[in-house]
Scaffold this motif. Structure first.
Motif, short mmCIF file in Angstrom:
data_model
loop_
_atom_site.label_atom_id
_atom_site.label_comp_id
_atom_site.label_asym_id
_atom_site.label_seq_id
_atom_site.Cartn_x
_atom_site.Cartn_y
_atom_site.Cartn_z
N LEU A 45 2.37 -11.39 2.90
CA LEU A 45 3.15 -10.17 3.14
C LEU A 45 2.29 -8.96 2.82
CD1 LEU A 45 5.78 -8.61 3.70
CD2 LEU A 45 6.35 -8.92 1.28
N ILE A 46 2.13 -8.08 3.81
CA ILE A 46 1.47 -6.80 3.61
C ILE A 46 2.48 -5.72 3.94
CG2 ILE A 46 -0.49 -5.33 4.20
CD1 ILE A 46 -1.28 -7.97 2.93
N ALA A 47 2.78 -4.89 2.97
CA ALA A 47 3.76 -3.81 3.17
C ALA A 47 3.08 -2.46 2.95
CB ALA A 47 4.93 -3.97 2.22
N LEU A 60 4.95 -5.21 7.13
CA LEU A 60 6.17 -4.38 7.15
C LEU A 60 5.77 -2.94 6.86
CD1 LEU A 60 8.71 -6.67 5.21
CD2 LEU A 60 8.16 -6.62 7.66
N ASP A 61 5.72 -2.13 7.92
CA ASP A 61 5.35 -0.73 7.79
C ASP A 61 6.59 0.08 7.42
OD1 ASP A 61 3.74 1.46 7.81
OD2 ASP A 61 3.52 1.58 9.98
N LYS A 121 -3.19 3.25 6.31
CA LYS A 121 -2.55 2.03 5.82
C LYS A 121 -2.39 0.99 6.94
CE LYS A 121 1.15 4.22 4.33
NZ LYS A 121 0.80 5.63 4.67
N THR A 122 -1.89 1.43 8.09
CA THR A 122 -1.67 0.50 9.20
C THR A 122 -3.00 -0.02 9.74
OG1 THR A 122 0.36 1.68 9.79
CG2 THR A 122 -0.60 0.25 11.47
N MET A 138 0.85 -1.19 0.00
CA MET A 138 0.00 0.00 0.00
C MET A 138 0.88 1.24 0.00
SD MET A 138 -3.10 -1.08 2.62
CE MET A 138 -2.04 -1.61 3.97
N ILE A 139 0.62 2.14 -0.94
CA ILE A 139 1.41 3.37 -1.07
C ILE A 139 0.50 4.56 -0.82
CG2 ILE A 139 3.04 4.64 -2.54
CD1 ILE A 139 1.90 1.43 -3.94
#
Length: 512
Positions: free
Chosen positions: A345-347, A305-306, A227-228, A219-220
């Motif tokens: 994986l969520i970044a 991964l923030d 996002k978090t 997510m950008i």
């Protein structure tokens, strides 16, 4: 006099039995052999103090403790109790013939009380497999061990209770749990819910697709866009853990000592969010006695991964192999250990150092080329393993104050489960593939076929948007998941069109 007691050692997520042989004979000194570490060598002081406190004596003769097999290193303080009981039996202060029927583990306090240990679940599984009658262990670990049936779990609070149990002065009822009942009670219980999220319907849709197909997501968006908050709610829409997944996940957390006291079977999918200062060993696992890292603790769950570009490049690169193989191998001179690592994986990341590139209201103050250099901190091979690129925009005031109820996680989860059921049937005869995201390239060609109109759309999109070649397979996988959510037999043109929009970072010139 030779006495044998039995303990257990954990290697990776599996246990193996240790035979503790104690000989009390003429001579002096106390010896522990069989490759013990310092914590085991120091057990003499703990055992001696505990025996004295409980009215027993430490033999003033020669005591030899051998931990077999002698060529494998043993670690930790959990062998205190079996060694102490072996010394008491060898010096004829303990009268029993039942020591060999039980696996015995526990760390002694100086007053003889027992402290909890880690790795109890794999030890109990191995004890049952090898035909032991029961497992004697600290009371705080009893519920975890009781997950394993057909094994007497004898919970004791002190060394004295263990002695009284063996000599028949104290009857201790085995700890028994209805594992399935506990699992059903605790399963799918989350504090967060998508109903709490106002607006962001496009992001919710992207996360639903990710959950349905097991796809990785990045997510950008600018700071404060949510996002978090959205990432933390992803586990609530994943299919509930089944019993086998729950056992696998609990074993890993048990080995790592993350379960806590009086814990039993994990009912929720794990969500791990390490800080960006994490080392590569802490992420993938390792150490002199290899322990699972964050990617294994996220097994069957989500790794978040923030601020992705702030992670060290070496840390991000070590994830490439686990993302492909769904496991991580830790190799040492004498041993090689596999830890499972099947995670989503969520970044998340800001689009630039100041955070406001492409912001609808605020102006980006980053200089020429700064945005591209910031994005280049995330390597192409890692982005290649992320199927969905989602742009997150801030929520407007009207959306935040909207009174209309948002869709609950339960409603979304039901659609996800239907899509996963379709995939389970599709891959029923293919080993180690359970979702669309796991399909290798050849399978993508066979399963994700598109009609001429769809092929023309995909060709036009790749040419006009400047999509890279690596985006092709990813778009087809995501389109297949969208079709599964829609209950469609074939990939339609609208499914492809939606999948194409989730490749933001593959567009040439996206960062100026």
């Amino acid at each position: 006099m030779l006495t044998k007691t039995f303990g257990s050692a954990v290697q990776g997520v599996n246990a193996y039995t240790i035979t503790i042989e104690v000989v009390v004979s003429q001579g002096t000194n106390f010896y522990v052999v069989g490759l013990p570490d310092n914590a085991i060598k120091e057990s003499q002081q703990r055992i001696e103090a505990a025996l004295k406190c409980r009215g027993y004596r430490m033999p003033r003769t020669k005591v030899v403790v051998n931990m077999a097999p002698a060529d494998i290193r043993k670690e930790g303080s959990s062998y205190d109790l079996p060694i102490a009981l072996g010394i008491l039996h060898g010096s004829q202060q303990l009268n029993t013939e039942r020591l060999s029927e039980y696996i015995i583990m526990g760390e002694l306090a100086l007053d003889g009380a027992l402290r909890p240990i880690r790795g109890v679940l794999p030890i109990a599984i191995q004890a049952r497999k090898e035909g032991f009658k029961g497992f004697i262990l600290p009371k705080e670990n009893a519920r975890e061990a009781a997950i394993v049936n057909n094994l007497d779990i004898i919970a004791v609070e002190s060394m004295q209770e263990a002695i009284d149990f063996f000599e028949g002065r104290l009857a201790i009822e085995p700890t028994v749990l209805d594992t399935r009942d506990i699992f059903q009670q605790e399963a799918n219980q989350y504090a967060a819910d998508f109903a709490d999220v106002q607006g962001q319907e496009n992001i919710k849709r992207a996360l639903e697709i990710a959950a349905a197909g097991g796809h990785n997501v990045i997510m950008i968006g600018p700071p404060g866009a949510g996002k978090t908050m959205l990432a933390k709610r992803l586990p609530t829409i994943l299919p509930p853990l089944n019993m086998l997944e729950a056992l696998e996940t609990t074993k890993i957390h048990s080995v790592a000592g993350k379960l806590g006291s009086n814990a039993s079977l994990l009912g929720n999918r794990p969500f791990r969010a390490p800080h960006h200062t994490i080392s590569d060993v802490a992420l993938v696992g390792g150490g002199s006695n290899p322990q699972p890292g964050e990617i294994s603790l996220a097994h069957n769950g989500v790794l978040f991964l923030d601020e992705l570009p702030e992670f060290k490049r070496t840390v991000l690169e070590v994830m490439r192999q686990p993302l492909e193989e769904r496991r991580v191998t830790i190799s040492r001179a004498k041993v090689s250990i596999d830890f499972p690592a099947n995670f989503m994986l969520i970044a998340s990341m800001n689009p630039c150092p100041c955070g406001y590139y492409n912001h609808p209201e605020k102006e980006c103050v980053c200089g020429p080329g700064v945005v591209q250099r910031y994005l280049n901190k995330v390597s192409g091979p890692l982005l290649d393993r992320i199927d969905l690129h989602v742009e997150v925009t801030p929520v407007t005031f009207d959306q935040m104050t909207e009174t209309r109820k948002s869709e609950t996680s339960h409603d979304i989860q039901q659609r996800v489960e239907k899509a996963r059921t379709v995939q389970t049937k599709r891959f029923a005869e293919v080993p180690d593939i359970f979702s669309n995201a796991m399909m290798p390239p050849q399978m993508v060609k066979d399963i994700c076929q598109i009609n001429p109109a769809g092929r023309a759309l995909l060709k036009t999109a790749m040419e006009r948007l400047g999509l890279s070649a690596r985006a092709y397979d990813r778009i087809l996988k995501v389109a297949r998941t969208i079709a599964d959510l829609a209950g469609a037999q074939d990939i339609q043109i609208e499914h492809l069109a939606e999948a194409i929009q989730y490749r933001s970072l593959d567009r040439e010139g996206w960062a100026g």
